[in-house]
Write a protein that holds these residues in place. Structure first.
Motif, mmCIF file in Angstrom:
data_model
loop_
_atom_site.group_PDB
_atom_site.id
_atom_site.type_symbol
_atom_site.label_atom_id
_atom_site.label_comp_id
_atom_site.label_asym_id
_atom_site.label_seq_id
_atom_site.Cartn_x
_atom_site.Cartn_y
_atom_site.Cartn_z
ATOM 1 N N ALA A 234 0.830 -1.208 0.000
ATOM 2 C CA ALA A 234 0.000 0.000 0.000
ATOM 3 C C ALA A 234 0.864 1.257 0.000
ATOM 4 N N PHE A 235 1.897 1.277 0.856
ATOM 5 C CA PHE A 235 2.765 2.456 0.928
ATOM 6 C C PHE A 235 3.528 2.665 -0.384
ATOM 7 N N ALA A 236 4.082 1.580 -0.937
ATOM 8 C CA ALA A 236 4.849 1.702 -2.178
ATOM 9 C C ALA A 236 3.950 2.128 -3.337
ATOM 10 N N SER A 237 2.726 1.601 -3.399
ATOM 11 C CA SER A 237 1.810 1.972 -4.480
ATOM 12 C C SER A 237 1.432 3.439 -4.399
ATOM 13 N N ARG A 238 1.174 3.921 -3.194
ATOM 14 C CA ARG A 238 0.846 5.337 -3.029
ATOM 15 C C ARG A 238 2.035 6.225 -3.404
ATOM 16 N N LEU A 239 3.231 5.799 -3.005
ATOM 17 C CA LEU A 239 4.417 6.579 -3.325
ATOM 18 C C LEU A 239 4.661 6.603 -4.832
ATOM 19 N N ALA A 240 4.495 5.464 -5.490
ATOM 20 C CA ALA A 240 4.679 5.415 -6.939
ATOM 21 C C ALA A 240 3.626 6.242 -7.660
ATOM 22 N N GLN A 241 2.379 6.216 -7.169
ATOM 23 C CA GLN A 241 1.322 6.998 -7.792
ATOM 24 C C GLN A 241 1.565 8.495 -7.604
ATOM 25 N N PHE A 242 2.056 8.878 -6.430
ATOM 26 C CA PHE A 242 2.379 10.290 -6.172
ATOM 27 C C PHE A 242 3.478 10.772 -7.115
ATOM 28 N N ALA A 243 4.533 9.965 -7.276
ATOM 29 C CA ALA A 243 5.624 10.353 -8.172
ATOM 30 C C ALA A 243 5.153 10.462 -9.612
ATOM 31 N N ASP A 244 4.230 9.591 -9.997
ATOM 32 C CA ASP A 244 3.727 9.626 -11.377
ATOM 33 C C ASP A 244 2.816 10.824 -11.605
ATOM 34 N N ASP A 245 1.977 11.169 -10.610
ATOM 35 C CA ASP A 245 1.007 12.256 -10.782
ATOM 36 C C ASP A 245 1.639 13.629 -10.684
ATOM 37 N N PHE A 246 2.559 13.823 -9.731
ATOM 38 C CA PHE A 246 3.062 15.169 -9.452
ATOM 39 C C PHE A 246 4.450 15.429 -10.016
ATOM 40 N N VAL A 247 5.226 14.391 -10.262
ATOM 41 C CA VAL A 247 6.582 14.586 -10.777
ATOM 42 C C VAL A 247 6.705 14.071 -12.209
ATOM 43 N N GLY A 248 5.822 13.163 -12.584
ATOM 44 C CA GLY A 248 5.886 12.589 -13.923
ATOM 45 C C GLY A 248 6.946 11.520 -14.074
ATOM 46 N N VAL A 249 7.339 10.911 -12.941
ATOM 47 C CA VAL A 249 8.360 9.865 -12.953
ATOM 48 C C VAL A 249 7.701 8.537 -12.615
ATOM 49 N N GLU A 250 7.959 7.524 -13.421
ATOM 50 C CA GLU A 250 7.401 6.193 -13.194
ATOM 51 C C GLU A 250 8.411 5.361 -12.407
ATOM 52 N N LEU A 251 8.099 5.093 -11.144
ATOM 53 C CA LEU A 251 8.971 4.298 -10.277
ATOM 54 C C LEU A 251 8.522 2.840 -10.331
ATOM 55 N N GLU A 252 9.018 2.126 -11.340
ATOM 56 C CA GLU A 252 8.584 0.752 -11.558
ATOM 57 C C GLU A 252 8.958 -0.179 -10.401
ATOM 58 N N PHE A 253 10.079 0.133 -9.711
ATOM 59 C CA PHE A 253 10.515 -0.764 -8.641
ATOM 60 C C PHE A 253 9.575 -0.724 -7.439
ATOM 61 N N LEU A 254 8.646 0.250 -7.401
ATOM 62 C CA LEU A 254 7.674 0.308 -6.325
ATOM 63 C C LEU A 254 6.362 -0.375 -6.685
ATOM 64 N N ARG A 255 6.298 -0.910 -7.899
ATOM 65 C CA ARG A 255 5.136 -1.692 -8.303
ATOM 66 C C ARG A 255 5.371 -3.157 -7.934
ATOM 67 N N PRO A 256 4.296 -3.972 -7.840
ATOM 68 C CA PRO A 256 4.495 -5.395 -7.525
ATOM 69 C C PRO A 256 5.478 -6.049 -8.475
ATOM 70 N N GLY A 257 6.482 -6.705 -7.919
ATOM 71 C CA GLY A 257 7.530 -7.342 -8.703
ATOM 72 C C GLY A 257 8.690 -7.729 -7.808
ATOM 73 N N LEU A 258 9.763 -8.201 -8.411
ATOM 74 C CA LEU A 258 10.898 -8.695 -7.636
ATOM 75 C C LEU A 258 11.579 -7.594 -6.807
ATOM 76 N N PRO A 259 11.774 -6.361 -7.320
ATOM 77 C CA PRO A 259 12.375 -5.334 -6.450
ATOM 78 C C PRO A 259 11.580 -5.096 -5.176
ATOM 79 N N LEU A 260 10.251 -5.088 -5.286
ATOM 80 C CA LEU A 260 9.428 -4.878 -4.095
ATOM 81 C C LEU A 260 9.473 -6.092 -3.178
ATOM 82 N N VAL A 261 9.611 -7.281 -3.741
ATOM 83 C CA VAL A 261 9.779 -8.488 -2.916
ATOM 84 C C VAL A 261 11.063 -8.399 -2.108
#
Length: 386
Positions: A234-261
């Motif tokens: 939940a925290f990583a998804s919110r952080l990634a969504q914030f970066a995408d909405d306000f900064v325009g940066v896609e933080l893929e490592f905060l999406r479900p996947g091996l980096p988040l694991v």
């Protein structure tokens, strides 16, 4: 499933499948009420809805498993109130079910060939003796099956009997084994490195709030793995969504996947590594370091030649524990995994379909490997001395 307004315009005239005014009841329960739609040639359509909406019931009506109280199904210009399943299959209406039923003891190729039986026109006598037209027909359909096998990239198991795929022929399982090893390696390196830094911070540095920091470090150890995984997700998804909405940066490592694991497992395994290294560091005689410094050695040299060799048993032990805990973790991993499942998640999915010799072999292999690793660590001279 409720009634939708039909588009009966020109598009419907070219429809090869048309469903009209379907009503289906099970006793007093209305599963489908007045539903109709059409599918045009060349289209890919889907039925979407929540559980219990009637999606499977509608598919069962189209291919003849259920018989509706009212309504018709028109396929290739032929209108039916009800078709038997084999009649629908003969017309070309194919259906897959949620529960896959395979013929155990038959090869993968033979299982797929079974689906071509409706395409064979020769009688069973000719098929039994495999002669003349039956032979030609068999070879033609086998060629179609080979195309399916090539498309699915399962050539390596085409002759394997269903339910008897060996461990080293099970590529998805081997891939998940490699994924678990990669994740465990990253978690081990990060946990030992950060755990050593934490140990020096807690044992060698005096600062205000150190007790509070030590208590916070232990918090992940008492949080259930599922809750920890959900919280991180939940925290990583919110952080990634914030970066995408306000900064325009896609933080893929905060999406479900091996980096988040890796992040999720590291969040609590690092606490265990810190405790192990700190316990060893607490017994270290600091006068050895002071003597080396008085003799002109640099702090980096003292760390490399005196402190780290003393901490080596704790570093190795913490690394082994971190690797094993990461490798066997399931609860936190399940909440954070993406499209590349580690071994524990893969085995959980397979166990839902039933146990198999391959899963038993993997379990035995992991138990033996863990026992050998533990014995190897216990046989170390410095481990016996401790």
């Amino acid at each position: 499933m409720r009634k939708r307004k039909l588009d009966t315009g020109a598009a419907a005239e070219g429809a090869f499948l048309r469903v009209e005014n379907i009503h289906l009841r099970f006793g007093g329960v209305r599963a489908i009420t007045g539903v109709g739609f059409h599918v045009n040639r060349g289209e890919i359509s889907s039925i979407i809805g929540p559980n219990g909406a009637g999606k499977s019931s509608m598919l069962n009506i189209i291919n003849g498993v259920y018989r509706p109280q009212t309504g018709t199904v028109t396929f290739l210009g032929r209108t039916h109130h009800h078709m038997r399943p084999h009649e629908a299959a003969e017309q070309g209406i194919a259906r897959t079910f949620q529960n896959i039923a395979l013929f155990k003891g038959m090869t993968v190729l033979d299982n797929i060939m079974t689906g071509r039986n409706l395409k064979m026109k020769t009688n069973f006598v000719l098929q039994a003796v495999f002669w003349g037209p039956a032979r030609r027909e068999e070879l033609e359909n086998r060629h179609k099956v080979e195309e399916v096998i090539d498309f699915l990239e399962i050539q390596h198991i085409r002759k394997v009997r269903v339910g008897r795929v060996g461990l080293f022929a099970d590529r998805p399982l081997l891939a998940s084994l490699g994924t678990s090893a990669i994740v465990a390696a990253w978690v081990t390196v990060l946990s030992v490195a950060v755990g050593a830094a934490n140990a020096f911070l807690l044992e060698r540095v005096r600062f205000r709030g150190k007790s509070l920091l030590a208590l916070a470090m232990l918090a992940p150890l008492v949080i259930p793995g599922v809750i920890l995984g959900i919280s991180i997700l939940a925290f990583a998804s919110r952080l990634a969504q914030f970066a995408d909405d306000f900064v325009g940066v896609e933080l893929e490592f905060l999406r479900p996947g091996l980096p988040l694991v890796v992040i999720g497992q590291f969040s609590y395994i690092v606490s265990i590594a810190t405790l192990m290294i700190a316990a060893r560091l607490k017994r270290f005689d600091t006068t050895l370091e002071e003597a080396a410094l008085n003799l002109g050695a640099s702090r980096a040299g003292v760390l490399r030649t005196i402190t780290l060799p003393y901490l080596q048993p704790a570093l190795v032990g913490a690394g082994a524990i971190a690797f094993l805990m990461s490798f066997e973790n399931f609860n936190t991993t399940l909440m954070l995994v993406g499209s590349d499942p580690p071994l524990t998640v893969m085995m959980y999915g397979r166990m839902r379909e039933g146990a198999s010799p391959v899963l038993n072999a993997v379990s035995l292999f992991l138990m033996i490997a863990s026992a050998l690793l533990a014995l190897a660590l216990l046989q170390r001279p410095d481990a016996r001395q401790d």
